[in-house]
Write a protein that holds these residues in place. Structure first.
Motif, PDB file in Angstrom:
ATOM      1  N   GLN A   1       0.825  -1.204   0.000  1.00  0.00           N
ATOM      2  CA  GLN A   1       0.000   0.000   0.000  1.00  0.00           C
ATOM      3  C   GLN A   1       0.865   1.262   0.000  1.00  0.00           C
ATOM      4  O   GLN A   1       0.588   2.220  -0.734  1.00  0.00           O
ATOM      5  N   ASP A   2       1.906   1.272   0.824  1.00  0.00           N
ATOM      6  CA  ASP A   2       2.805   2.438   0.883  1.00  0.00           C
ATOM      7  C   ASP A   2       3.396   2.753  -0.487  1.00  0.00           C
ATOM      8  O   ASP A   2       3.669   3.915  -0.804  1.00  0.00           O
ATOM      9  N   GLU A   3       3.610   1.716  -1.277  1.00  0.00           N
ATOM     10  CA  GLU A   3       4.247   1.899  -2.578  1.00  0.00           C
ATOM     11  C   GLU A   3       3.237   2.161  -3.697  1.00  0.00           C
ATOM     12  O   GLU A   3       3.645   2.412  -4.833  1.00  0.00           O
ATOM     13  N   THR A   4       1.946   2.109  -3.364  1.00  0.00           N
ATOM     14  CA  THR A   4       0.912   2.180  -4.407  1.00  0.00           C
ATOM     15  C   THR A   4       0.083   3.455  -4.357  1.00  0.00           C
ATOM     16  O   THR A   4      -0.009   4.189  -5.345  1.00  0.00           O
ATOM     17  N   TRP A   5      -0.531   3.770  -3.188  1.00  0.00           N
ATOM     18  CA  TRP A   5      -1.474   4.890  -3.176  1.00  0.00           C
ATOM     19  C   TRP A   5      -0.831   6.264  -3.415  1.00  0.00           C
ATOM     20  O   TRP A   5      -1.495   7.145  -3.971  1.00  0.00           O
ATOM     21  N   PRO A   6       0.448   6.498  -3.072  1.00  0.00           N
ATOM     22  CA  PRO A   6       1.016   7.811  -3.436  1.00  0.00           C
ATOM     23  C   PRO A   6       1.065   8.039  -4.948  1.00  0.00           C
ATOM     24  O   PRO A   6       1.006   9.184  -5.409  1.00  0.00           O
ATOM     25  N   LEU A   7       1.183   6.945  -5.722  1.00  0.00           N
ATOM     26  CA  LEU A   7       1.247   7.086  -7.170  1.00  0.00           C
ATOM     27  C   LEU A   7      -0.034   7.685  -7.738  1.00  0.00           C
ATOM     28  O   LEU A   7      -0.009   8.313  -8.810  1.00  0.00           O
ATOM     29  N   GLU A   8      -1.145   7.491  -7.034  1.00  0.00           N
ATOM     30  CA  GLU A   8      -2.421   8.022  -7.506  1.00  0.00           C
ATOM     31  C   GLU A   8      -2.415   9.549  -7.539  1.00  0.00           C
ATOM     32  O   GLU A   8      -3.238  10.165  -8.227  1.00  0.00           O
ATOM     33  N   CYS A   9      -1.485  10.164  -6.805  1.00  0.00           N
ATOM     34  CA  CYS A   9      -1.337  11.626  -6.806  1.00  0.00           C
ATOM     35  C   CYS A   9      -0.121  12.071  -7.603  1.00  0.00           C
ATOM     36  O   CYS A   9       0.261  13.245  -7.562  1.00  0.00           O
ATOM     37  N   GLY A  10       0.506  11.141  -8.297  1.00  0.00           N
ATOM     38  CA  GLY A  10       1.692  11.497  -9.057  1.00  0.00           C
ATOM     39  C   GLY A  10       2.939  11.637  -8.216  1.00  0.00           C
ATOM     40  O   GLY A  10       3.925  12.240  -8.648  1.00  0.00           O
TER      41      GLY A  10
ATOM     42  N   TRP B   1      -5.823   6.865  17.236  1.00  0.00           N
ATOM     43  CA  TRP B   1      -6.514   8.152  17.207  1.00  0.00           C
ATOM     44  C   TRP B   1      -7.443   8.312  16.002  1.00  0.00           C
ATOM     45  O   TRP B   1      -8.264   9.228  15.955  1.00  0.00           O
ATOM     46  N   ALA B   2      -7.290   7.451  15.013  1.00  0.00           N
ATOM     47  CA  ALA B   2      -8.041   7.645  13.756  1.00  0.00           C
ATOM     48  C   ALA B   2      -9.480   7.148  13.870  1.00  0.00           C
ATOM     49  O   ALA B   2      -9.797   6.247  14.612  1.00  0.00           O
TER      50      ALA B   2
ATOM     51  N   ILE C   1      -4.334   8.002   6.038  1.00  0.00           N
ATOM     52  CA  ILE C   1      -5.155   7.619   7.197  1.00  0.00           C
ATOM     53  C   ILE C   1      -6.093   6.470   6.847  1.00  0.00           C
ATOM     54  O   ILE C   1      -6.238   5.513   7.615  1.00  0.00           O
ATOM     55  N   ALA C   2      -6.710   6.530   5.683  1.00  0.00           N
ATOM     56  CA  ALA C   2      -7.649   5.484   5.284  1.00  0.00           C
ATOM     57  C   ALA C   2      -6.962   4.118   5.187  1.00  0.00           C
ATOM     58  O   ALA C   2      -7.537   3.098   5.594  1.00  0.00           O
ATOM     59  N   HIS C   3      -5.750   4.093   4.676  1.00  0.00           N
ATOM     60  CA  HIS C   3      -5.045   2.823   4.494  1.00  0.00           C
ATOM     61  C   HIS C   3      -4.410   2.303   5.787  1.00  0.00           C
ATOM     62  O   HIS C   3      -3.981   1.137   5.827  1.00  0.00           O
ATOM     63  N   ASN C   4      -4.347   3.143   6.814  1.00  0.00           N
ATOM     64  CA  ASN C   4      -3.641   2.742   8.038  1.00  0.00           C
ATOM     65  C   ASN C   4      -4.501   2.886   9.296  1.00  0.00           C
ATOM     66  O   ASN C   4      -3.980   2.824  10.408  1.00  0.00           O
ATOM     67  N   ARG C   5      -5.787   3.048   9.124  1.00  0.00           N
ATOM     68  CA  ARG C   5      -6.658   3.319  10.257  1.00  0.00           C
ATOM     69  C   ARG C   5      -6.536   2.270  11.363  1.00  0.00           C
ATOM     70  O   ARG C   5      -6.590   2.579  12.557  1.00  0.00           O
TER      71      ARG C   5
END
Length: 421
Positions: free
Chosen positions: A92-101, A420-421, A411-415
């Motif tokens: 997940q760490d390597e995937t979702w940031p790509l969605e924002c370029g 606290w989330a 936050i969504a991927h690590n709730r």
């Protein structure tokens, strides 16, 4: 001497065991405890570890346990090599940031912040339990992101030193190219964890001849190819950057590559499955060749050297480690954690002096250190606004629209990992 490895069920562990077996004169381990909650993996790794010791004639005893408190009881040093959330969280760490370029990577950028936030509270809990078991025990942190995790440990008053295999990898590479023994190569290694440069390569010690210009002239193409950077960049820098500088120097190129290839996490997960099957073979009594592709090369030599020096043994007097800045880089706070050559002994690590840095290096180091300040606060105290501030400060994010979106996705991927989330 008793050592404990927290995260002992990792597929990395046979690399470490092999080093303990080969270098037993440097670090005479009498008892080694592998601690891990994953019982199936621990059984496979522990079995292979015992066979490696037996084959190499090591007299030490290897035990395994899921009980952290029992495992670290009486340990002289505890090595941390854990991954909170496993390869699934890394994917997940390597995937979702790509969605924002933005680059998707587990130790830097938005993915690195997610990993830090999952990891720091867990490591601090482990460290407190180590301190209760033996206040004099050293903690050697190999858990990424090493700089932030080590800073959390030191800030909480623990006897801790951070360790990465980047520097020893360069030392071994340069030694091969020069056709000399690795011990003859001294690095002018300067930076933060996963943000460092080799500014000099000296023969024989810190004051030896600097042969980096010769290395660049004679082997620049090889070095550039290994780093996947243009040869001209190395020549213009007059230095060898760590591989991780590619995320900064070629960010958009890396993002395009990542968008069209499987994540590193998915590749490693497949490799781990194959490795664990090998580890279950009762005839296997040495680390398999496949392990070299898993990562962590020379980790065992670096770990043995560091542990031996901290525990008063025969380790090298000077090693590349992660420790407090304490004025070494005057443009950073004393309590920033830097990765440089340091003198290591039973009292800890003391950085060696570093010449004034070119603003090209100093500026990026100051920028990322400011991010690490905010990342640690987010990891320790939580809260959406702290996550946003850390992302906005990171040079690989830096735009408020990206920071807003990445905050929500982090936050969504690590709730499940954030109370606290």
């Amino acid at each position: 001497m008793k050592l404990a490895v927290v995260g002992g069920g990792s597929t990395y562990t046979p690399e470490l065991i092999d080093g303990f077996a080969r270098l037993r004169d440097t670090l005479p381990v009498e008892e080694l405890v592998l601690v891990d909650p994953a019982a199936d993996r621990l059984a496979l790794v522990g079995g292979l570890a015992r066979r490696i010791f037996a084959k190499q004639g090591h007299p030490g005893r290897i035990t395994t346990t899921a009980d952290l408190d029992a495992g670290v009881e009486g340990a002289d040093a505890v090595l941390l090599q854990l991954r909170v959330g496993g390869q699934a969280a890394r994917d997940q760490d390597e995937t979702w940031p790509l969605e924002c370029g933005c680059v998707g990577q587990e130790t830097t950028g938005a993915g690195g912040l997610a990993k830090a936030m999952r990891t720091v509270p867990v490591v601090l809990d482990i460290a407190e339990r180590v301190r209760r078991a033996n206040p004099d025990a050293w903690i050697i942190d190999f858990t990424n992101p090493v700089g932030i995790v080590t800073r959390a440990l030191l800030r909480a008053g623990h006897k801790a030193v951070g360790l990465c295999n980047v520097a020893i990898g360069f030392q071994r590479k340069f030694a091969r190219l020069l056709d000399i023994a690795p011990g003859e190569v001294h690095l002018d290694h300067v930076g933060l964890n996963h943000l460092s440069w080799e500014l000099g390569v000296r023969l024989g010690g810190p004051d030896g001849e600097n042969v980096l210009p010769r290395l660049l002239a004679e082997h620049g193409d090889t070095l550039a190819g290994d780093l996947r950077m243009p040869r001209q960049i190395l020549d213009r820098l007059g230095a060898v950057p760590s591989y991780y500088l590619r995320y900064f120097y070629a960010h958009d190129e890396v993002v395009r590559e990542q968008g069209t290839s499987p994540s590193r996490a998915s590749q490693v997960a497949a490799m781990e499955k194959e490795l664990l099957a090998m580890y279950g073979d009762p005839a296997l009594d040495e680390k398999p060749e496949l392990l070299a592709r898993r990562g962590g090369a020379f980790y065992s030599e670096a770990a043995v050297d560091l542990a031996a020096s901290l525990l008063g043994g025969g380790g090298s007097a000077v090693q590349v480690v992660n420790t407090y800045n304490d004025g070494t880089l005057p443009f950073l706070a004393d309590d920033a954690v830097i990765e440089v050559q340091a003198r290591v002994d039973g009292t800890g690590a003391t950085p060696l002096p570093v010449p004034a840095l070119d603003p090209m290096y100093a500026g990026l180091l100051a920028h990322v250190t400011a991010y690490e300040d905010l990342a640690l606060e987010a990891a320790l105290r939580g809260g959406r606004e702290r996550v946003f501030r850390a992302l906005l400060a990171h040079p690989l994010v830096g735009q408020y629209a990206y920071a807003e979106t990445l905050t929500d996705r982090l936050i969504a991927h690590n709730r499940e990992h954030f109370a606290w989330a």
